[in-house]
Design an enzyme around this catalytic site. Structure first.
Site, PDB file in Angstrom:
ATOM      1  N   GLU A  62      29.439  34.052  36.403  1.00 14.55           N
ATOM      2  CA  GLU A  62      30.590  34.852  36.836  1.00 14.55           C
ATOM      3  C   GLU A  62      30.617  36.146  36.023  1.00 14.55           C
ATOM      4  OE1 GLU A  62      35.355  34.737  35.970  1.00 14.55           O
ATOM      5  OE2 GLU A  62      34.399  32.831  36.463  1.00 14.55           O
ATOM      6  N   ARG A 109      35.936  43.538  34.142  1.00 18.44           N
ATOM      7  CA  ARG A 109      36.689  44.074  33.003  1.00 18.44           C
ATOM      8  C   ARG A 109      36.036  45.315  32.415  1.00 18.44           C
ATOM      9  NH1 ARG A 109      38.329  38.685  29.457  1.00 18.44           N
ATOM     10  NH2 ARG A 109      39.201  37.465  31.187  1.00 18.44           N
ATOM     11  N   THR A 148      37.846  37.931  37.216  1.00 12.30           N
ATOM     12  CA  THR A 148      38.942  38.843  36.884  1.00 12.30           C
ATOM     13  C   THR A 148      39.196  39.813  38.041  1.00 12.30           C
ATOM     14  OG1 THR A 148      38.021  38.763  34.628  1.00 12.30           O
ATOM     15  CG2 THR A 148      39.981  40.090  34.945  1.00 12.30           C
ATOM     16  N   LYS A 162      41.133  27.627  39.486  1.00 11.31           N
ATOM     17  CA  LYS A 162      40.748  27.856  38.096  1.00 11.31           C
ATOM     18  C   LYS A 162      41.962  27.521  37.218  1.00 11.31           C
ATOM     19  CE  LYS A 162      39.636  31.812  35.099  1.00 11.31           C
ATOM     20  NZ  LYS A 162      39.063  33.166  35.092  1.00 11.31           N
TER      21      LYS A 162
END
Length: 209
Positions: A42, A46, A69, A129
């Protein structure tokens, strides 16, 4: 395209979660992860170069690479255009979920409470998640949430290191465990790809015991 995360992961139970400051690290990082036996990863959105990193790692061929994210539908669209095979979000956002369905990719929203889990299940999602897993209560919380929601599958992430990995993997409701320790920004800055390979191999070995 596979529409569920379990299909994309194809049995993998370890998901390296990567924050990659320099896109130049993407190719050697993908090599190190694949050499360590990781079939998926993943890439978090960011950093300014996240799309370039995702595109380079997706081109590797040996990894099922997703985007993490992801906070907006626009980010989801850009991630899939860059090659993401799944999308992970730190929270539950209906617009992100809707966009991922339009794009035909699995989406894994973050949840921290039973209410959020109920929203995800009501939306037809069976994998979420649990984030941030350890600060929220770790495996004790995971078991508490799994009990009344037997169809839910979890990808716990946040504060999990190699020492805690066996406890999470032992939970029947856990599909896979996300972790940052296998490839940290500091390791990438040093070019410590042998260390990344070793840590990944150790995690993969633990996940298959």
């Amino acid at each position: 395209m596979t529409h569920d995360l379990a299909g994309v992961l194809a049995g993998a139970r370890i998901m390296p979660v990567l924050t990659v400051p320099d896109p130049a690290a993407a190719a050697p990082l993908a090599d190190a992860l694949a050499a360590g036996g990781a079939p998926c990863a993943e890439v978090t959105f960011r950093t300014p170069g996240a799309e370039q990193v995702l595109e380079a790692m997706a081109a590797h061929g040996g990894l099922a690479v997703g985007a993490g994210t992801v906070l907006t539908p626009q980010q989801a669209e850009r991630a899939v255009a860059a090659g993401a095979r799944f999308v992970v979000s730190p929270g539950y956002d209906e617009e992100v979920v809707t966009k991922c369905r339009e794009l035909g990719v699995p989406v894994v929203p973050g949840i921290a409470t039973a209410t959020e889990l109920m929203r995800a299940l009501r939306a037809g999602l069976d994998t979420v998640k649990l984030f941030p897993a350890e600060p929220l209560g770790g495996t004790a919380l995971l078991r508490a949430l799994a009990a009344p929601f037997p169809t839910a599958r979890f990808v716990p992430t946040g504060g999990i290191g190699p020492g805690l990995l066996p406890d999470y993997l032992a939970q029947p409701a856990v599909l896979a465990v996300g972790g940052t320790w296998m490839a940290t920004p500091a390791q990438l800055e040093r070019g410590a790809y042998d260390e990344v390979r070793r840590l990944t191999a150790e995690a993969v070995e633990r996940s298959t015991r």
